[in-house]
Design a protein around this motif. Sequence first.
Motif, short mmCIF file in Angstrom:
data_model
loop_
_atom_site.label_atom_id
_atom_site.label_comp_id
_atom_site.label_asym_id
_atom_site.label_seq_id
_atom_site.Cartn_x
_atom_site.Cartn_y
_atom_site.Cartn_z
N SER A 119 6.07 37.53 -20.20
CA SER A 119 5.67 36.15 -19.99
C SER A 119 6.05 35.69 -18.59
CB SER A 119 6.38 35.25 -21.02
OG SER A 119 6.13 35.69 -22.33
N GLU A 120 5.52 34.54 -18.21
CA GLU A 120 5.89 33.95 -16.93
C GLU A 120 7.35 33.52 -16.96
OE1 GLU A 120 4.14 33.57 -14.05
OE2 GLU A 120 2.65 34.87 -15.03
N LEU A 121 7.97 33.52 -15.78
CA LEU A 121 9.37 33.11 -15.69
C LEU A 121 9.53 31.66 -16.11
CD1 LEU A 121 12.32 33.63 -14.70
CD2 LEU A 121 11.57 32.76 -12.48
N ILE A 122 10.49 31.42 -16.97
CA ILE A 122 10.85 30.06 -17.34
C ILE A 122 11.94 29.60 -16.38
CG2 ILE A 122 11.81 28.58 -19.13
CD1 ILE A 122 10.71 30.55 -21.18
N ALA A 123 11.64 28.60 -15.56
CA ALA A 123 12.59 28.15 -14.55
C ALA A 123 13.88 27.69 -15.20
CB ALA A 123 11.99 27.02 -13.71
N ALA A 124 14.99 27.95 -14.52
CA ALA A 124 16.30 27.52 -15.01
C ALA A 124 17.06 26.87 -13.88
CB ALA A 124 17.09 28.72 -15.56
N ALA A 125 17.99 26.00 -14.25
CA ALA A 125 18.77 25.27 -13.24
C ALA A 125 19.57 26.21 -12.35
CB ALA A 125 19.69 24.27 -13.91
N GLY A 126 19.92 27.37 -12.88
CA GLY A 126 20.75 28.29 -12.12
C GLY A 126 19.98 29.21 -11.19
N ASP A 127 18.64 29.09 -11.15
CA ASP A 127 17.86 29.94 -10.26
C ASP A 127 18.26 29.69 -8.81
OD1 ASP A 127 16.57 30.93 -12.42
OD2 ASP A 127 14.69 29.87 -12.11
N ARG A 128 18.30 30.78 -8.04
CA ARG A 128 18.69 30.65 -6.64
C ARG A 128 17.63 29.92 -5.84
NH1 ARG A 128 16.79 33.18 -2.66
NH2 ARG A 128 15.79 34.69 -4.03
N MET A 129 18.06 29.08 -4.90
CA MET A 129 17.15 28.44 -3.95
C MET A 129 17.84 28.45 -2.59
SD MET A 129 14.10 27.43 -3.82
CE MET A 129 13.74 27.15 -5.55
N THR A 130 17.37 29.31 -1.71
CA THR A 130 17.93 29.45 -0.37
C THR A 130 17.08 28.64 0.60
OG1 THR A 130 18.72 31.67 -0.90
CG2 THR A 130 18.56 31.09 1.43
N VAL A 131 17.72 27.75 1.34
CA VAL A 131 17.00 26.84 2.24
C VAL A 131 16.86 27.48 3.62
CG1 VAL A 131 16.97 24.55 3.31
CG2 VAL A 131 17.84 24.84 0.97
N LEU A 132 15.64 27.44 4.15
CA LEU A 132 15.40 27.83 5.54
C LEU A 132 15.40 26.57 6.40
CD1 LEU A 132 12.51 30.46 5.22
CD2 LEU A 132 14.98 30.87 5.37
N HIS A 133 16.18 26.60 7.47
CA HIS A 133 16.33 25.42 8.32
C HIS A 133 15.55 25.58 9.62
CE1 HIS A 133 19.54 23.56 5.88
NE2 HIS A 133 19.84 24.81 5.58
N LEU A 134 15.31 24.46 10.27
CA LEU A 134 14.61 24.46 11.55
C LEU A 134 15.56 24.91 12.66
CD1 LEU A 134 12.15 23.73 13.33
CD2 LEU A 134 13.05 21.38 13.43
N GLY A 135 15.13 25.89 13.45
CA GLY A 135 15.93 26.36 14.56
C GLY A 135 15.41 25.88 15.89
N ASP A 136 16.02 26.36 16.97
CA ASP A 136 15.52 26.10 18.31
C ASP A 136 14.34 27.03 18.58
OD1 ASP A 136 17.46 24.14 18.84
OD2 ASP A 136 18.93 25.67 19.39
N ASP A 137 13.83 27.02 19.80
CA ASP A 137 12.73 27.92 20.13
C ASP A 137 13.20 29.37 20.01
OD1 ASP A 137 13.41 28.99 23.09
OD2 ASP A 137 14.05 26.90 22.88
N LEU A 138 12.25 30.27 19.92
CA LEU A 138 12.56 31.68 19.63
C LEU A 138 13.50 32.28 20.67
CD1 LEU A 138 12.14 34.21 17.92
CD2 LEU A 138 10.10 34.72 19.28
N ASP A 139 13.25 32.02 21.96
CA ASP A 139 14.11 32.58 23.00
C ASP A 139 15.56 32.12 22.83
OD1 ASP A 139 11.92 33.82 24.01
OD2 ASP A 139 11.89 32.76 25.92
N SER A 140 15.74 30.84 22.53
CA SER A 140 17.10 30.32 22.36
C SER A 140 17.77 30.91 21.14
CB SER A 140 17.07 28.79 22.26
OG SER A 140 16.55 28.20 23.43
N GLU A 141 17.04 31.04 20.04
CA GLU A 141 17.60 31.61 18.82
C GLU A 141 17.98 33.07 19.03
OE1 GLU A 141 18.44 30.38 15.93
OE2 GLU A 141 17.80 28.32 16.29
N VAL A 142 17.11 33.82 19.70
CA VAL A 142 17.40 35.24 19.94
C VAL A 142 18.62 35.38 20.85
CG1 VAL A 142 16.54 37.31 21.11
CG2 VAL A 142 15.06 36.06 19.53
N THR A 143 18.69 34.56 21.89
CA THR A 143 19.84 34.62 22.79
C THR A 143 21.13 34.28 22.07
OG1 THR A 143 18.47 34.07 24.71
CG2 THR A 143 20.84 33.69 24.91
N ALA A 144 21.10 33.23 21.26
CA ALA A 144 22.31 32.83 20.52
C ALA A 144 22.75 33.92 19.56
CB ALA A 144 22.05 31.53 19.77
#
Length: 700
Positions: free
Chosen positions: A148-173
Amino acid sequence: MGQSLEPLVIRHTHRLPSLAGAAGAGDVAARQLDAALMSVGFKLSADLLEHLSGLSESTVVDTAVTTLATVREMVGDHVRHNVYFVDFPANVPDTFDFWMRCIAEALTDDTARAGTLDQLRTGVVDLLTLPSYGAYQHTYAEMLAHHSELIAAAGDRMTVLHLGDDLDSEVTALYLALAGSSTPLSQDDLVDLTALARACVHGPQPEAIPIRENRAIVNQARVSVGAQPLLDTVTDVLRLACALSGGDVSLREPTRFGALSRRVRRALLAGLDAVVAAAPAKLADVRPHREAWKRLGERLHPHEYPQWPYAADVFAVARGEKRAQSFDGRAEELLGTNDVTGTAKLLKSAPGKLLRSLDHLLRTAATDGEREAVVAAVEEVVHQVSGRVVLSVREHFHNRVEDNRSESSQGEDAGERRVFVNRLGRAWVTSDDRPPVPPAERQRVLAVLDAEIRRRLPAAGHLLIDPNVLDVALPLSGKATASGLGVLPRGSVSPVDGELLRFFVYWKQSRHRTDYDLSALMLDARYKTVCWLSYTSLTEVEGEHSGDITDAPDGASEFINLLREAEQQGRPFEPRTVRMKSELRGPGKVALPLVFLRGPDDRWRATWLHLYLKGAPTANRVEGNQVSVARLLRGIVERDQLTVRYLTGLMTDDATGMTLWDGTTVPDEPVTYIGLQRPDGLHPESRVITPENLRDLIPD
């Protein structure tokens, strides 16, 4: 910098570099990306969703392809996870009944009948010769149709992706963070650093590169563009030569040096000459690697370059034609005459060696005066020792209790043990017959180390701490820590929430038939085996094994289900429920990634191990490793690790305030946040420490 580095930034930082595409109406595509990410347990932060919504649809679609592919690989959803028993975890048969069914099916197979009958007459049947054993009996699509389809649960993982700087700055950092790390990196991180060093060779460089393997990789990039390598020991030159030949910069494995261009040979010899000319005593570092130096000399031809005579001395020492007494040799001579005071005085010129020898010196000292001289030497030079070494020694002395014995090691298994783990994660146990460290000196040493660590910690401002991070072990070395999602340093303890534990392993063979076996060993409070789940025991203690796959030309998966209360419906592998996923790349045949323990409060907690046992060349089974596993677990579990709790306790002395985060609101002002995942809505000037950059907590 190329777009190929964007997945690397996402994996290491959980940040998506900001895009400079044309403005447009990308809101629909951005929401579709967010929905697709949620299906694998990820989500866009509010800022990132807003940023993407303001870009053109084509720009959002292009970045969505890269982002989705990256996060799916992070959780293991980039491959198809089939199971041998199509209904798993339902309808898993009894092990003996299953084997009998495979034999019965073989007897109806014209090609297998005769051989099976011959084996039955001997009383021993090889399961691998049975046609229906070890290979999938259904397609991936047929398996999906049974679930069956997954029944969502409160304990399911949710990893947040955040906004970064431009690619060159992120790679350098990211490059500056990895190259300048104060703790050794894992093998996967070293591979990433190699790519970053090439991309950033003409950009900003770290103020210091304390880890020698990192320096070798940075030097490799510098030499490739004709820049001067950064060298201050002869071993730096040897590591660089290994890097240039595609060898092992850690020097654990021998490197087969390739042909080197004249320009590279000149750079290596000139650097070597300068190091020895500035400090001839560094010739003593040649002997531990003299065979490697001999092989390298055959490639460098130092006799052709008389302008660098000090470089020639290195190879003369390697060949035994020139003597150079090592620093360690002089220290051993003094200790051999029981001159503890003289040894301590000598080791003050090598403060790191002094701290690493501290236990031995205090046990060897025969008088109060000698012990005083040793501790006084530590007090004098401790500020010169790297933070990683100070913390390691602090952890060591914390565990050197007076009687060197824990209550649980009494009785039948009485006896003191020492667990050793090398940089590759290979572990072994020996008896511990060391006398205790004198208690007064032990307490004084602990006080000195605590004061030094406290002095080095930066002002924290307002501390915001996720309580779940407090028992995460400090990453004093990343050598044996595999890359992956939710991976924590060895000894870290995490609470286990939810109602189901499901483990999985996936592999795909390249040329030869490969069979990995997933197993779980159940132990009682005295570390005695109760039972196990494996291909030899498919159902036990409310758990099920998904079945043995013995051939994986198209990839194979095995699962173990441990049911505690109720089961969440869905496929055997559901990416949004994956809490932890790590690579298994160790030196042994048996891997021990995790142990789960029930505490006195009846709550379950996971402890990360990252251990490998030598095992047999083939056919390793869990029941054949019960004793060695139990002995190792006792040594790791009963050892007190130095954790985030320890450092934050020191940081609160200078903090303007400390808040245990409740998982909801965050302060409006900048904070130092330490937790398992960055909360959405933090002030942009906040300092954020999560497992991805936990090494930044280690003071220099």
